[in-house]
Design a protein around this motif. Structure first.
Motif, PDB file in Angstrom:
ATOM      1  N   LYS A  50      -7.783  -3.029  -2.207  1.00  0.00           N
ATOM      2  CA  LYS A  50      -7.612  -1.841  -1.811  1.00  0.00           C
ATOM      3  C   LYS A  50      -6.301  -1.100  -2.289  1.00  0.00           C
ATOM      4  O   LYS A  50      -6.315   0.075  -2.421  1.00  0.00           O
ATOM      5  N   PHE A  51      -5.188  -2.075  -1.814  1.00  0.00           N
ATOM      6  CA  PHE A  51      -3.933  -1.389  -2.254  1.00  0.00           C
ATOM      7  C   PHE A  51      -3.924  -1.002  -3.768  1.00  0.00           C
ATOM      8  O   PHE A  51      -3.324  -0.047  -4.241  1.00  0.00           O
ATOM      9  N   GLN A  52      -4.290  -2.054  -4.709  1.00  0.00           N
ATOM     10  CA  GLN A  52      -4.379  -1.768  -5.975  1.00  0.00           C
ATOM     11  C   GLN A  52      -5.345  -0.600  -6.229  1.00  0.00           C
ATOM     12  O   GLN A  52      -4.826   0.266  -7.130  1.00  0.00           O
ATOM     13  N   PRO A 110       4.760  -7.480  -4.700  1.00  0.00           N
ATOM     14  CA  PRO A 110       3.867  -6.210  -4.848  1.00  0.00           C
ATOM     15  C   PRO A 110       2.436  -6.513  -5.187  1.00  0.00           C
ATOM     16  O   PRO A 110       1.619  -5.926  -4.598  1.00  0.00           O
ATOM     17  N   LEU A 111       2.134  -7.389  -6.092  1.00  0.00           N
ATOM     18  CA  LEU A 111       0.742  -7.518  -6.148  1.00  0.00           C
ATOM     19  C   LEU A 111       0.330  -9.117  -6.434  1.00  0.00           C
ATOM     20  O   LEU A 111      -0.660  -9.512  -6.715  1.00  0.00           O
ATOM     21  N   SER A 160       4.233   3.820   0.168  1.00  0.00           N
ATOM     22  CA  SER A 160       4.500   4.709   1.476  1.00  0.00           C
ATOM     23  C   SER A 160       3.173   5.415   2.087  1.00  0.00           C
ATOM     24  O   SER A 160       2.984   5.446   3.095  1.00  0.00           O
ATOM     25  N   ASP A 161       2.631   6.171   0.955  1.00  0.00           N
ATOM     26  CA  ASP A 161       1.210   6.791   1.288  1.00  0.00           C
ATOM     27  C   ASP A 161       0.200   5.774   2.056  1.00  0.00           C
ATOM     28  O   ASP A 161      -0.512   6.146   2.906  1.00  0.00           O
ATOM     29  N   ILE A 162       0.195   4.700   1.219  1.00  0.00           N
ATOM     30  CA  ILE A 162      -1.048   3.626   1.894  1.00  0.00           C
ATOM     31  C   ILE A 162      -0.606   3.049   2.953  1.00  0.00           C
ATOM     32  O   ILE A 162      -1.181   2.728   3.831  1.00  0.00           O
ATOM     33  N   VAL A 163       0.869   2.903   3.293  1.00  0.00           N
ATOM     34  CA  VAL A 163       1.143   2.280   4.643  1.00  0.00           C
ATOM     35  C   VAL A 163       0.931   3.238   5.595  1.00  0.00           C
ATOM     36  O   VAL A 163       0.840   2.668   6.823  1.00  0.00           O
TER      37      VAL A 163
END
Length: 385
Positions: A116-118, A17-18, A128-131
């Motif tokens: 940007k994900f973070q 994940p990170l 899922s929103d980011i995807v």
């Protein structure tokens, strides 16, 4: 489409994940079917796109040429794909994303993508929103986090005061946080005295408008028509003026004129109730036909109170009209009584003034009203079935 064979002769880093951590070779889903040692970085990139994504040679060449995609080995593109896979991107989403932004295969996902994900995760967006956002518009990853995405996000959040609502702006405009026109246009509204509530309403309902390059022109046209930026109608007028194409606008004006309105009548109606220009031509004709042909009333009455056009023909106009017709026929309404006001009243006020007020007739009036309302509900069920 993608081909998933065991990767040979190298170890890739796969992102959890990170953070990155080494993974076994046979866990990686992407690989090439040929030697990775080549001096021609462009031809290697073309071959990579063909073999891993099923692109045609012509399309793969066009992508590499257009976006200057070059890499000599599969190590970096494989690590990019591993990053996105570990973050929940499907094969189809990756295929579509690389078709739009093949340059991603050359980027450093830790520097370009992870921050940007973070950031979005820190604002309450789900993975899922980011995807969904990035698969629809991977060009968001082109934008600077510090200079574009964060300032735009914070500016929008200033008006919406909700991380959920702010991130939801991308549902209408996937480039919302990456487009420099967005903060410029929000600032333009502020400078022209548009209220915070109007700006918030626009961001919630029509965030795509902030991507327009002719925003200043549209705002200027509304000001010239006499719209006050501090009024609540301004945001609706802006939506109407910006979203209705000129040809359709003219068709709507001609439709109103067919029912006896003048050009000035249309403009005045727009000033009073901007939503009238968002009403479909079919709806305009249906309401006007019922008003003029069935009821025998003056079309100019609606010009003076265009809010009537926003009411449901079956669920509001027809039921209430049946009550008013009865009262008129019985001589129970004053001759100078407004025929449009009853259609914009709340349900309670309408019942109090036009049904309960006439105690001796109230039972019959309620029956008339409910008969028409029930017909509308039957029609709704028929439409659904």
């Amino acid at each position: 489409m993608f081909k998933f064979d065991t990767l040979c002769h190298k170890t890739l880093l796969c992102l959890n994940p990170l953070t990155f951590s080494p993974v076994s070779q046979n866990l990686l889903p992407f690989s090439l079917h040929f030697c990775t040692n080549t001096s021609n970085s462009s031809s290697f990139a073309v071959s990579y796109l063909i073999h891993n994504f099923g692109f045609s040679p012509l399309f793969a060449n066009k992508l590499c040429s257009t976006y200057s995609v070059k890499f000599k080995t599969a190590q970096n593109p494989d690590s990019v794909l591993a990053f996105f896979t570990n973050h929940g991107f499907s094969k189809t989403q990756l295929h579509n994303m690389i078709a739009k932004a093949p340059w991603l295969l050359s980027c450093d996902p830790i520097k370009r993508v992870l921050p940007k994900f973070q950031f979005f995760l820190s604002k309450g967006a789900s993975n899922s929103d980011i995807v969904n956002l990035l698969s629809k518009n991977p060009t968001v990853l082109c934008a600077s986090l510090e200079n574009q995405i964060v300032p735009t996000y914070e500016l929008a959040d200033r008006f919406l005061q909700s991380h959920k609502d702010t991130f939801a702006c991308v549902n209408q405009s996937s480039s919302f946080f990456a487009d420099s026109a967005v903060p410029h246009n929000i600032s333009l509204l502020i400078e022209n005295g548009v209220t915070d509530s109007n700006i918030a309403a626009l961001l919630r309902r029509q965030s795509r408008l902030f991507n327009r390059r002719d925003f200043l022109k549209v705002v200027g046209e509304l000001m010239d028509l006499g719209f006050n930026p501090s009024q609540s109608y301004f945001s609706i007028a802006l939506v109407a003026k910006a979203s209705v194409k000129k040809t359709l606008w003219k068709e709507k004006v001609d439709t109103f004129k067919k029912w006896g309105w003048s050009d000035e009548d249309v403009l005045e109606a727009f000033r009073k109730q901007p939503h009238c220009m968002l009403t479909s031509i079919d709806k305009i004709n249906l309401v006007m036909s019922f008003w003029v042909n069935d009821l025998g009333w003056d079309a100019m009455a609606i010009a003076k109170r265009p809010r009537v056009l926003g009411a449901s023909l079956e669920r509001r106009i027809k039921p209430r009209a049946s009550v008013l017709q009865y009262l008129l026929n019985k001589g129970l309404l004053k001759k100078n009584a407004s025929l449009t006001s009853p259609f914009v009243h709340s349900d309670k006020l309408f019942h109090d003034r036009y049904i309960k007020h006439y105690k001796e007739e109230s039972s019959y009036l309620l029956k008339l009203y409910k008969e028409k309302l029930n017909l509308a509900h039957v029609g709704d069920k028929t439409d659904v079935s």
